[in-house]
Design an enzyme around this catalytic site. Sequence first.
Site, PDB file in Angstrom:
ATOM      1  CD1 TRP A 206       6.828   5.732   1.836  1.00 23.13           C
ATOM      2  CD2 TRP A 206       3.521   5.572   1.112  1.00 23.13           C
ATOM      3  NE1 TRP A 206       5.110   7.028   1.649  1.00 23.13           N
ATOM      4  CE2 TRP A 206       3.921   6.414   1.816  1.00 23.13           C
ATOM      5  CE3 TRP A 206       2.557   5.530   1.906  1.00 23.13           C
ATOM      6  CZ2 TRP A 206       2.872   7.681   2.145  1.00 23.13           C
ATOM      7  CZ3 TRP A 206       1.714   6.215   2.171  1.00 23.13           C
ATOM      8  CH2 TRP A 206       1.493   7.309   2.149  1.00 23.13           C
ATOM      9  CG  HIS A 207       0.558   2.246   3.910  1.00 25.10           C
ATOM     10  ND1 HIS A 207       0.928   1.636   2.299  1.00 25.10           N
ATOM     11  CD2 HIS A 207      -0.516   3.133   3.236  1.00 25.10           C
ATOM     12  CE1 HIS A 207      -0.148   2.344   1.495  1.00 25.10           C
ATOM     13  NE2 HIS A 207      -0.678   3.341   2.420  1.00 25.10           N
ATOM     14  N   GLY A 208       3.909   1.418   5.956  1.00 28.76           N
ATOM     15  CA  GLY A 208       5.028   0.902   7.531  1.00 28.76           C
ATOM     16  C   GLY A 208       5.757   0.252   7.906  1.00 28.76           C
TER      17      GLY A 208
END
Length: 443
Positions: free
Chosen positions: A256-258
């Site tokens: 989700w962070h990247g």
Amino acid sequence: NLSLLFYFKYLMTLMIWLHELGFHHGKEWGSLILPLGISFFTFTQIGYLIDCKGGIVQERGFLEYALFVTFFPHLIAGPILHHREIMPQFVKKETYLVHWDNIIVGVSIFILGLAKKVLIADQLAPIANDIFKHTADKHVVEAWTGVLIYSMQLYFDFAGYSEMALGLARMFNVKFPANFDSPFKSKSIIDFWQRWHISLTRYFTLYLYNPISLWIMRRRAGRGLLAVKVGGTTWKDFLVVLALPTFYTMIPMGVWHGAGFQFFLFGLLNAFYICLNHAWRLFGPKVKIAPPSGFRSWCDGAWKWGLTYLSISIALIFFRAKTTTDAFQLIGSLFGGGTGDSPGGAQGVVESILDYFGVRIPYWSYSNSLITLAVCFVFILALPNVLQLFEREESSLTKIRSAPAFVSFQWRPNILWGFLLAILALADLLMVTGTTEFLYFKL
């Protein structure tokens, strides 16, 4: 919702990766303009839909829902909002009136958050950027210094934004849940993820971890198997009941962070940390002695804190590195595998220490960075966080840990605090030069 998130955030990375592997022989893929805050408002909408299906949502007016999703203070870096906390505030008429006490509190919190961003995080950025631009040519002390500096940059950047979001919302008579509660004071990985990006941990726990954990427990109960507990658990039970849901939750949280395999590894490594923490609690040695006190208690807390902080700092390399290759090169440099001017390993440590004390002038200045790190540790470990300063004002919806007993000062709407915040606001404005970014801005 997930299709749009995948298209804007992950599709181009996937196509570039396939092109590099030779599966796509057309023109090279470029990039899309990422909609601002897409991860945050996408997850906000998904949570709302899931709760609607579960019959939990009570307020379903279109205007309230639209305001709930698009309320701007949280869109850059959170928190991820939950309808049960926010939408009832939008229904109240007094939310749309001017409340000067809320404006004063909100502006004060905003100034302190902005100070963390521009006066601390942005000043640490050049050192961290240099380390991550050239990951293979650093010797051991330089690599460690850069990694720790980056951990501090991310800490103050994210803490600053979280507090700015709380302050902005408070100016509009809206209270947000706390998203950041001094995570670098944690003495275990489990505790860290209860303090860092709190709304994200809560979201994934509620919508991913709990459903699969409950499903596993029901299946086990149907077969007459007991719950996991200290002293009565096998490794097989541990892997099924705790490890499986943890990996199932933390890997998507990392991604989700990247977009990029390094974020997959970031989630994987943190899942391993958490499982190791749980395993130690369940299977570690059980010494029946009185709890340590005094100096022994301090030493016990110090090594737990140090191990937790260093583990997180290594994991954050995958969060920051452009590629997995860069991440592993820098990790290698941490343990003496770099190709810098100073040798790695023990020899590099000794040489760097001698350099620092003036035996030989170093080509790379450690002194300023080490002093900066020391000041950052003082801020983090000895001083209360902003939410603790405003604890009497109920600055967030969720309860945070109280400040240490020896720290008794609190924010007050008086001349002294006004004067100090005015000076800090002026310093903030003077330091807002050039172009900087919030490290979570692509989410």
